[in-house]
Design a protein around this motif. Structure first.
Motif, PDB file in Angstrom:
ATOM      1  N   GLU A 137       0.834  -1.211   0.000  1.00 59.41           N
ATOM      2  CA  GLU A 137       0.000   0.000   0.000  1.00 59.41           C
ATOM      3  C   GLU A 137       0.868   1.259   0.000  1.00 59.41           C
ATOM      4  OE1 GLU A 137      -4.091  -1.430   2.198  1.00 59.41           O
ATOM      5  OE2 GLU A 137      -2.286  -1.236   3.436  1.00 59.41           O
ATOM      6  N   ILE A 138       1.951   1.229   0.755  1.00 63.93           N
ATOM      7  CA  ILE A 138       2.875   2.369   0.749  1.00 63.93           C
ATOM      8  C   ILE A 138       3.492   2.532  -0.640  1.00 63.93           C
ATOM      9  CG2 ILE A 138       5.069   3.254   1.644  1.00 63.93           C
ATOM     10  CD1 ILE A 138       4.298   1.916   4.344  1.00 63.93           C
ATOM     11  N   ASP A 179      18.055   9.372 -11.064  1.00 62.18           N
ATOM     12  CA  ASP A 179      17.706   7.957 -11.131  1.00 62.18           C
ATOM     13  C   ASP A 179      16.367   7.752 -10.417  1.00 62.18           C
ATOM     14  OD1 ASP A 179      17.498   5.204 -10.880  1.00 62.18           O
ATOM     15  OD2 ASP A 179      19.502   4.927 -10.041  1.00 62.18           O
ATOM     16  N   TRP A 180      15.267   7.833 -11.186  1.00 59.07           N
ATOM     17  CA  TRP A 180      13.943   7.728 -10.582  1.00 59.07           C
ATOM     18  C   TRP A 180      13.707   6.407  -9.872  1.00 59.07           C
ATOM     19  CZ3 TRP A 180      10.476  10.891  -8.815  1.00 59.07           C
ATOM     20  CH2 TRP A 180      10.484  12.221  -9.257  1.00 59.07           C
ATOM     21  N   PRO A 181      14.113   5.250 -10.434  1.00 61.35           N
ATOM     22  CA  PRO A 181      13.890   3.998  -9.691  1.00 61.35           C
ATOM     23  C   PRO A 181      14.549   4.009  -8.303  1.00 61.35           C
ATOM     24  CG  PRO A 181      14.328   3.518 -11.992  1.00 61.35           C
ATOM     25  CD  PRO A 181      14.586   4.997 -11.802  1.00 61.35           C
ATOM     26  N   SER A 182      15.777   4.503  -8.213  1.00 61.89           N
ATOM     27  CA  SER A 182      16.454   4.575  -6.909  1.00 61.89           C
ATOM     28  C   SER A 182      15.767   5.574  -5.988  1.00 61.89           C
ATOM     29  CB  SER A 182      17.918   4.966  -7.077  1.00 61.89           C
ATOM     30  OG  SER A 182      18.617   3.947  -7.730  1.00 61.89           O
ATOM     31  N   HIS A 183      15.326   6.698  -6.547  1.00 59.10           N
ATOM     32  CA  HIS A 183      14.624   7.701  -5.740  1.00 59.10           C
ATOM     33  C   HIS A 183      13.331   7.110  -5.174  1.00 59.10           C
ATOM     34  CE1 HIS A 183      13.666  11.701  -4.316  1.00 59.10           C
ATOM     35  NE2 HIS A 183      12.467  11.607  -4.865  1.00 59.10           N
ATOM     36  N   LEU A 184      12.607   6.363  -5.986  1.00 61.98           N
ATOM     37  CA  LEU A 184      11.358   5.766  -5.516  1.00 61.98           C
ATOM     38  C   LEU A 184      11.609   4.740  -4.410  1.00 61.98           C
ATOM     39  CD1 LEU A 184       9.449   5.423  -8.885  1.00 61.98           C
ATOM     40  CD2 LEU A 184       8.914   6.988  -7.001  1.00 61.98           C
ATOM     41  N   VAL A 185      12.655   3.945  -4.532  1.00 63.30           N
ATOM     42  CA  VAL A 185      13.007   2.996  -3.464  1.00 63.30           C
ATOM     43  C   VAL A 185      13.278   3.765  -2.171  1.00 63.30           C
ATOM     44  CG1 VAL A 185      14.779   1.376  -2.664  1.00 63.30           C
ATOM     45  CG2 VAL A 185      13.846   1.169  -4.984  1.00 63.30           C
ATOM     46  N   PHE A 206      11.493   5.725   3.122  1.00 60.42           N
ATOM     47  CA  PHE A 206      11.194   6.873   3.984  1.00 60.42           C
ATOM     48  C   PHE A 206       9.788   6.753   4.568  1.00 60.42           C
ATOM     49  CE2 PHE A 206       9.491  11.227   4.401  1.00 60.42           C
ATOM     50  CZ  PHE A 206      10.401  11.770   5.291  1.00 60.42           C
ATOM     51  N   TRP A 207       8.813   6.527   3.696  1.00 55.30           N
ATOM     52  CA  TRP A 207       7.432   6.458   4.153  1.00 55.30           C
ATOM     53  C   TRP A 207       7.156   5.193   4.961  1.00 55.30           C
ATOM     54  CZ3 TRP A 207       4.294  10.355   4.702  1.00 55.30           C
ATOM     55  CH2 TRP A 207       4.605  11.532   4.016  1.00 55.30           C
ATOM     56  N   SER A 208       7.836   4.097   4.665  1.00 54.52           N
ATOM     57  CA  SER A 208       7.711   2.891   5.475  1.00 54.52           C
ATOM     58  C   SER A 208       8.230   3.157   6.890  1.00 54.52           C
ATOM     59  CB  SER A 208       8.491   1.749   4.823  1.00 54.52           C
ATOM     60  OG  SER A 208       8.458   0.602   5.629  1.00 54.52           O
ATOM     61  N   SER A 209       9.318   3.891   6.992  1.00 54.66           N
ATOM     62  CA  SER A 209       9.856   4.242   8.303  1.00 54.66           C
ATOM     63  C   SER A 209       8.880   5.117   9.082  1.00 54.66           C
ATOM     64  CB  SER A 209      11.203   4.957   8.147  1.00 54.66           C
ATOM     65  OG  SER A 209      12.155   4.071   7.619  1.00 54.66           O
ATOM     66  N   PHE A 234      14.818   3.815   6.331  1.00 56.28           N
ATOM     67  CA  PHE A 234      15.376   5.032   5.742  1.00 56.28           C
ATOM     68  C   PHE A 234      16.429   5.596   6.673  1.00 56.28           C
ATOM     69  CE2 PHE A 234      15.599   9.633   5.266  1.00 56.28           C
ATOM     70  CZ  PHE A 234      15.819   9.745   3.905  1.00 56.28           C
ATOM     71  N   ASN A 235      17.583   5.896   6.098  1.00 56.82           N
ATOM     72  CA  ASN A 235      18.533   6.710   6.843  1.00 56.82           C
ATOM     73  C   ASN A 235      19.065   7.750   5.877  1.00 56.82           C
ATOM     74  OD1 ASN A 235      20.633   5.477   5.390  1.00 56.82           O
ATOM     75  ND2 ASN A 235      20.966   3.960   6.966  1.00 56.82           N
ATOM     76  N   GLY A 236      18.871   8.953   6.253  1.00 53.71           N
ATOM     77  CA  GLY A 236      19.268  10.073   5.424  1.00 53.71           C
ATOM     78  C   GLY A 236      18.890  11.357   6.114  1.00 53.71           C
ATOM     79  N   THR A 237      19.247  12.450   5.483  1.00 52.27           N
ATOM     80  CA  THR A 237      18.936  13.761   6.044  1.00 52.27           C
ATOM     81  C   THR A 237      18.283  14.618   4.960  1.00 52.27           C
ATOM     82  OG1 THR A 237      21.198  14.399   5.537  1.00 52.27           O
ATOM     83  CG2 THR A 237      20.746  13.739   7.807  1.00 52.27           C
ATOM     84  N   PRO A 238      16.953  14.597   4.894  1.00 53.87           N
ATOM     85  CA  PRO A 238      16.250  15.335   3.849  1.00 53.87           C
ATOM     86  C   PRO A 238      16.464  16.855   3.897  1.00 53.87           C
ATOM     87  CG  PRO A 238      14.784  13.740   4.876  1.00 53.87           C
ATOM     88  CD  PRO A 238      16.048  13.768   5.689  1.00 53.87           C
ATOM     89  N   MET A 239      16.590  17.429   5.090  1.00 59.95           N
ATOM     90  CA  MET A 239      16.678  18.886   5.196  1.00 59.95           C
ATOM     91  C   MET A 239      17.823  19.471   4.373  1.00 59.95           C
ATOM     92  SD  MET A 239      15.144  21.623   6.421  1.00 59.95           S
ATOM     93  CE  MET A 239      14.162  21.190   7.849  1.00 59.95           C
ATOM     94  N   PRO A 240      19.074  19.025   4.547  1.00 56.76           N
ATOM     95  CA  PRO A 240      20.164  19.629   3.759  1.00 56.76           C
ATOM     96  C   PRO A 240      19.976  19.485   2.249  1.00 56.76           C
ATOM     97  CG  PRO A 240      21.063  18.316   5.550  1.00 56.76           C
ATOM     98  CD  PRO A 240      19.582  18.061   5.523  1.00 56.76           C
ATOM     99  N   LYS A 241      19.404  18.372   1.816  1.00 63.82           N
ATOM    100  CA  LYS A 241      19.182  18.175   0.381  1.00 63.82           C
ATOM    101  C   LYS A 241      18.173  19.191  -0.164  1.00 63.82           C
ATOM    102  CE  LYS A 241      20.243  13.228   0.328  1.00 63.82           C
ATOM    103  NZ  LYS A 241      21.624  13.419   0.106  1.00 63.82           N
ATOM    104  N   HIS A 242      17.140  19.481   0.618  1.00 59.83           N
ATOM    105  CA  HIS A 242      16.134  20.440   0.172  1.00 59.83           C
ATOM    106  C   HIS A 242      16.641  21.880   0.285  1.00 59.83           C
ATOM    107  CE1 HIS A 242      13.681  16.847   0.545  1.00 59.83           C
ATOM    108  NE2 HIS A 242      12.856  17.417  -0.302  1.00 59.83           N
ATOM    109  N   ILE A 243      17.403  22.155   1.343  1.00 60.12           N
ATOM    110  CA  ILE A 243      17.957  23.503   1.513  1.00 60.12           C
ATOM    111  C   ILE A 243      18.892  23.857   0.360  1.00 60.12           C
ATOM    112  CG2 ILE A 243      19.589  24.823   2.930  1.00 60.12           C
ATOM    113  CD1 ILE A 243      18.189  23.649   5.385  1.00 60.12           C
TER     114      ILE A 243
END
Length: 134
Positions: free
Chosen positions: A11-12, A39-45, A50-53, A61-70
């Motif tokens: 569902e996710i 790489d859309w396939p990797s981004h979707l994974v 992220f959403w499963s977490s 998911f391990n990452g830091t979304p804030m710096p990437k968006h900033i």
């Protein structure tokens, strides 16, 4: 609060793949994503992880979304609002509405947090503005 009984991984995956297919077709959002997602396939994974977490507490998911968006240039409130609009539209079409509702609550929080962080980073001397509802 993550709830392992809220939904299935399938569902996710359905929610996230449908949502990002819309993002890729959206006149406002697709240029930004196309410029930064190689790489859309990797981004979707990564987004499913992220959403499963968030929704199930899987901690995949391990990452830091804030710096990437900033680091992205020229973002504005309208872009975040469009992202939320598409997310809410996609969630509303899901058969599991308990998952959809929780995902929307979290999406709202995430978008508002990223938008606030973006503004503070790019204009530290200006009071950040919130996002309009709905």
């Amino acid at each position: 609060m993550p709830d392992p009984a809220l939904c299935t991984e399938e569902e996710i995956t359905q929610l996230i793949h449908t949502f990002y297919a819309r993002v890729q077709q959206d006149a406002m959002l697709s240029p930004i994503f196309d410029a930064h997602v190689d790489d859309w396939p990797s981004h979707l994974v990564k987004m499913v992880d992220f959403w499963s977490s968030i929704l199930l507490g899987t901690n995949r998911f391990n990452g830091t979304p804030m710096p990437k968006h900033i680091a992205l240039p020229d973002l504005n409130a309208q872009l975040f609002q469009q992202w939320l609009k598409l997310f809410h539209q996609t969630a509303a079409e899901q058969s599991n509405q308990a998952m959809a509702e929780q995902a929307c609550v979290m999406a709202d929080r995430i978008a508002r947090s990223l938008w606030m962080g973006y503004q503070i980073s790019h204009q530290p001397d200006v009071m950040p503005e919130g996002l309009a509802h709905g």
